[in-house]
Scaffold this motif. Structure first.
Motif, PDB file in Angstrom:
ATOM      1  N   LEU A 263       0.821  -1.161  -0.018  1.00  0.00           N
ATOM      2  CA  LEU A 263      -0.035   0.185   0.012  1.00  0.00           C
ATOM      3  C   LEU A 263       0.796   1.164  -0.031  1.00  0.00           C
ATOM      4  O   LEU A 263       0.622   2.242  -0.623  1.00  0.00           O
ATOM      5  CB  LEU A 263      -0.905   0.050   1.142  1.00  0.00           C
ATOM      6  N   VAL A 264       1.954   1.236   0.665  1.00  0.00           N
ATOM      7  CA  VAL A 264       2.752   2.502   0.616  1.00  0.00           C
ATOM      8  C   VAL A 264       3.308   2.620  -0.647  1.00  0.00           C
ATOM      9  O   VAL A 264       3.328   3.794  -1.120  1.00  0.00           O
ATOM     10  CB  VAL A 264       4.034   2.266   1.703  1.00  0.00           C
ATOM     11  N   ARG A 265       3.754   1.652  -1.181  1.00  0.00           N
ATOM     12  CA  ARG A 265       4.496   1.658  -2.648  1.00  0.00           C
ATOM     13  C   ARG A 265       3.321   2.044  -3.796  1.00  0.00           C
ATOM     14  O   ARG A 265       3.567   3.248  -4.493  1.00  0.00           O
ATOM     15  CB  ARG A 265       5.044   0.316  -3.093  1.00  0.00           C
ATOM     16  N   THR A 266       2.197   1.371  -3.603  1.00  0.00           N
ATOM     17  CA  THR A 266       1.210   1.818  -4.616  1.00  0.00           C
ATOM     18  C   THR A 266       0.061   2.758  -4.345  1.00  0.00           C
ATOM     19  O   THR A 266       0.107   3.709  -5.517  1.00  0.00           O
ATOM     20  CB  THR A 266       0.212   0.334  -4.920  1.00  0.00           C
ATOM     21  N   SER A 267      -0.244   2.897  -3.198  1.00  0.00           N
ATOM     22  CA  SER A 267      -1.323   4.157  -2.817  1.00  0.00           C
ATOM     23  C   SER A 267      -0.626   5.185  -2.479  1.00  0.00           C
ATOM     24  O   SER A 267      -0.665   6.171  -2.929  1.00  0.00           O
ATOM     25  CB  SER A 267      -2.307   3.399  -1.891  1.00  0.00           C
ATOM     26  N   CYS A 268       0.202   5.125  -1.375  1.00  0.00           N
ATOM     27  CA  CYS A 268       0.775   6.584  -0.754  1.00  0.00           C
ATOM     28  C   CYS A 268       1.511   7.028  -1.702  1.00  0.00           C
ATOM     29  O   CYS A 268       1.914   8.192  -1.607  1.00  0.00           O
ATOM     30  CB  CYS A 268       1.483   5.979   0.571  1.00  0.00           C
ATOM     31  N   ILE A 269       2.547   6.499  -2.604  1.00  0.00           N
ATOM     32  CA  ILE A 269       3.465   7.037  -3.418  1.00  0.00           C
ATOM     33  C   ILE A 269       3.005   6.680  -4.778  1.00  0.00           C
ATOM     34  O   ILE A 269       2.883   8.085  -5.468  1.00  0.00           O
ATOM     35  CB  ILE A 269       4.647   6.227  -3.249  1.00  0.00           C
ATOM     36  N   GLY A 270       2.699   5.785  -5.511  1.00  0.00           N
ATOM     37  CA  GLY A 270       2.376   5.808  -7.002  1.00  0.00           C
ATOM     38  C   GLY A 270       1.119   6.613  -6.995  1.00  0.00           C
ATOM     39  O   GLY A 270       1.161   7.531  -8.115  1.00  0.00           O
TER      40      GLY A 270
ATOM     41  N   LEU B 113       1.350  10.509  -6.356  1.00  0.00           N
ATOM     42  CA  LEU B 113       1.999  11.182  -7.352  1.00  0.00           C
ATOM     43  C   LEU B 113       1.364  11.358  -8.546  1.00  0.00           C
ATOM     44  O   LEU B 113       1.288  12.471  -9.182  1.00  0.00           O
ATOM     45  CB  LEU B 113       3.569  10.797  -7.426  1.00  0.00           C
ATOM     46  N   THR B 114       0.618  10.359  -8.972  1.00  0.00           N
ATOM     47  CA  THR B 114      -0.226  10.242 -10.418  1.00  0.00           C
ATOM     48  C   THR B 114      -1.429  11.441 -10.378  1.00  0.00           C
ATOM     49  O   THR B 114      -1.543  11.912 -11.321  1.00  0.00           O
ATOM     50  CB  THR B 114      -0.794   9.162 -10.700  1.00  0.00           C
TER      51      THR B 114
ATOM     52  N   TYR C 295       5.791  19.844 -15.438  1.00  0.00           N
ATOM     53  CA  TYR C 295       5.953  18.640 -14.719  1.00  0.00           C
ATOM     54  C   TYR C 295       6.586  18.761 -13.634  1.00  0.00           C
ATOM     55  O   TYR C 295       6.248  18.256 -12.464  1.00  0.00           O
ATOM     56  CB  TYR C 295       6.329  17.782 -15.864  1.00  0.00           C
ATOM     57  N   ASP C 296       7.518  19.333 -13.853  1.00  0.00           N
ATOM     58  CA  ASP C 296       8.890  19.213 -12.501  1.00  0.00           C
ATOM     59  C   ASP C 296       8.381  19.892 -11.389  1.00  0.00           C
ATOM     60  O   ASP C 296       8.615  19.604 -10.308  1.00  0.00           O
ATOM     61  CB  ASP C 296      10.096  19.973 -12.874  1.00  0.00           C
ATOM     62  N   ALA C 297       7.457  21.041 -11.830  1.00  0.00           N
ATOM     63  CA  ALA C 297       6.857  21.744 -10.232  1.00  0.00           C
ATOM     64  C   ALA C 297       5.776  21.070  -9.864  1.00  0.00           C
ATOM     65  O   ALA C 297       5.750  20.786  -8.506  1.00  0.00           O
ATOM     66  CB  ALA C 297       6.347  23.153 -11.082  1.00  0.00           C
ATOM     67  N   ALA C 298       4.803  20.145 -10.908  1.00  0.00           N
ATOM     68  CA  ALA C 298       3.806  19.660 -10.228  1.00  0.00           C
ATOM     69  C   ALA C 298       4.084  18.471  -9.469  1.00  0.00           C
ATOM     70  O   ALA C 298       3.870  18.154  -8.262  1.00  0.00           O
ATOM     71  CB  ALA C 298       3.157  19.121 -11.185  1.00  0.00           C
TER      72      ALA C 298
ATOM     73  N   LEU D 131       5.201  15.548  -4.317  1.00  0.00           N
ATOM     74  CA  LEU D 131       6.052  14.783  -3.570  1.00  0.00           C
ATOM     75  C   LEU D 131       6.169  15.216  -2.403  1.00  0.00           C
ATOM     76  O   LEU D 131       6.012  14.358  -1.197  1.00  0.00           O
ATOM     77  CB  LEU D 131       7.500  14.478  -4.085  1.00  0.00           C
ATOM     78  N   SER D 132       6.264  16.314  -2.096  1.00  0.00           N
ATOM     79  CA  SER D 132       6.289  17.307  -0.513  1.00  0.00           C
ATOM     80  C   SER D 132       4.844  17.196   0.027  1.00  0.00           C
ATOM     81  O   SER D 132       5.016  16.862   1.182  1.00  0.00           O
ATOM     82  CB  SER D 132       6.711  18.637  -0.928  1.00  0.00           C
ATOM     83  N   GLU D 133       3.903  17.560  -0.442  1.00  0.00           N
ATOM     84  CA  GLU D 133       2.612  17.840  -0.085  1.00  0.00           C
ATOM     85  C   GLU D 133       1.870  16.463   0.154  1.00  0.00           C
ATOM     86  O   GLU D 133       1.232  16.623   1.294  1.00  0.00           O
ATOM     87  CB  GLU D 133       2.037  18.761  -0.634  1.00  0.00           C
ATOM     88  N   ARG D 134       1.828  15.706  -0.758  1.00  0.00           N
ATOM     89  CA  ARG D 134       1.019  14.507  -0.827  1.00  0.00           C
ATOM     90  C   ARG D 134       1.684  13.286  -0.287  1.00  0.00           C
ATOM     91  O   ARG D 134       0.895  12.392  -0.425  1.00  0.00           O
ATOM     92  CB  ARG D 134       0.522  14.388  -2.403  1.00  0.00           C
ATOM     93  N   VAL D 135       3.157  13.262  -0.561  1.00  0.00           N
ATOM     94  CA  VAL D 135       3.756  11.938   0.055  1.00  0.00           C
ATOM     95  C   VAL D 135       4.472  12.247   1.172  1.00  0.00           C
ATOM     96  O   VAL D 135       4.057  11.637   2.239  1.00  0.00           O
ATOM     97  CB  VAL D 135       4.474  11.471  -1.156  1.00  0.00           C
ATOM     98  N   ALA D 136       5.523  12.917   1.231  1.00  0.00           N
ATOM     99  CA  ALA D 136       6.311  13.164   2.413  1.00  0.00           C
ATOM    100  C   ALA D 136       5.740  13.558   3.689  1.00  0.00           C
ATOM    101  O   ALA D 136       5.938  13.144   4.548  1.00  0.00           O
ATOM    102  CB  ALA D 136       7.605  14.159   1.956  1.00  0.00           C
ATOM    103  N   ALA D 137       4.963  14.563   3.443  1.00  0.00           N
ATOM    104  CA  ALA D 137       4.184  15.172   5.078  1.00  0.00           C
ATOM    105  C   ALA D 137       3.139  14.207   5.241  1.00  0.00           C
ATOM    106  O   ALA D 137       3.506  14.004   6.401  1.00  0.00           O
ATOM    107  CB  ALA D 137       3.561  16.634   4.156  1.00  0.00           C
ATOM    108  N   PRO D 138       2.524  13.309   4.580  1.00  0.00           N
ATOM    109  CA  PRO D 138       1.478  12.617   5.154  1.00  0.00           C
ATOM    110  C   PRO D 138       2.060  11.413   5.830  1.00  0.00           C
ATOM    111  O   PRO D 138       1.909  10.616   6.668  1.00  0.00           O
ATOM    112  CB  PRO D 138       0.519  12.205   4.182  1.00  0.00           C
TER     113      PRO D 138
END
Ligand SMILES: [Fe+2]
Ligand SMILES: [Fe+2]
Length: 261
Positions: free
Chosen positions: A133-140, A143-144, A231-234, A239-246
């Protein structure tokens, strides 16, 4: 290994997907491709063939997750959600395949269907589910989702923007499942488990980033790609707001230097 293709049996089995096809008018890809240059059509063939593969890989991942959630004794509504997400991803693969065909046909890709999902390394069922779940949902998926929304806003073709927005509509809950699982499992995850998930998360980010980067181009908004600066900005913001922080809120740290889990 065999050249990638999607097939459907049709009849009642295909009709079961109809409720999930709402919002995806499979006739519209032709309309999208009609006014494009030859170079953009060619780019579109690659983008959407690769998208079909990655959507099918997401279907495989959620099938694994559903099974892992059962083994972990997770709440049955989480199991059911993962099962439903398999069907969402199958429809996304179908839509992606339709776009690839409209742009001139799928490109030949060798795909190992037995290796679409990285197997969890942990032995304990709860941790196996957590790794997946971390790999697929919380990250993949996390980010998508914002990248799709950004691509939908940036698209200069209304029909393509609608398809991207409707895929994003489905990906929202896909990106939520992991957080709900981690919160349910919170009192079962000790420091060692969180350290393990930190390594899994760090490795996942380092392996996903270059894959996502192939979805940007100099200018190809007509086929659903972002220009690389947008793309780079998004990506950085996601990565910062939707992955690293939560993840950090749950005691799972992303290491700056990627490491193998
Ligand atoms: Fe998807
Ligand atoms: Fe998804």
């Amino acid at each position: 290994m065999s050249a990638f293709q999607l097939t459907e049996l049709g009849g009642p089995w295909s009709r079961r997907l109809d409720p999930r096809r709402r919002g995806f008018d499979l006739a519209r890809p032709d309309e999208i491709a009609r006014d494009l240059s030859e170079a953009d059509r060619e780019r579109g063939r690659w983008v959407w063939t690769q998208s079909a593969v990655s959507e099918l890989a997401s279907a495989a991942a959620f099938a694994e997750i559903a099974s892992a959630l059962v083994a972990a004794g997770a709440p049955i509504d989480l199991v059911a959600a993962a099962g439903e997400f398999v069907a969402d991803e199958v429809v996304h693969a179908e839509v992606s395949g339709s776009l690839a065909m409209a742009f001139g046909g799928a490109v030949p890709l060798d795909v190992d269907l037995e290796r679409l999902v990285r197997p969890p390394a942990s032995v304990e069922p709860l941790m196996r589910a957590a790794e997946l779940l971390v790999r697929t949902s919380c990250i993949g998926e996390a980010l998508t989702l914002p990248l799709l929304k950004t691509a939908a806003r940036a698209s200069d073709h209304p029909a393509l923007a609608e398809i991207l927005a409707n895929i994003a509509r489905d990906e929202g809950p896909h990106a939520e499942l992991g957080w709900w699982f981690l919160d349910w499992a919170d009192d079962q995850l000790d420091d060692a488990a969180r350290a393990r998930l930190s390594a899994v998360a760090t490795h996942a980010v380092s392996s996903f980033a270059p894959l996502f980067a192939t979805t940007c181009a100099g200018s190809a908004r007509g086929v659903g790609m972002l220009d690389c600066a947008t793309y780079d900005a998004a990506f950085a913001r996601a990565l910062s707001e939707r992955v690293a922080a939560p993840l950090a809120e749950r005691g799972i740290a992303l290491a700056l230097t990627p490491c193998e889990p």
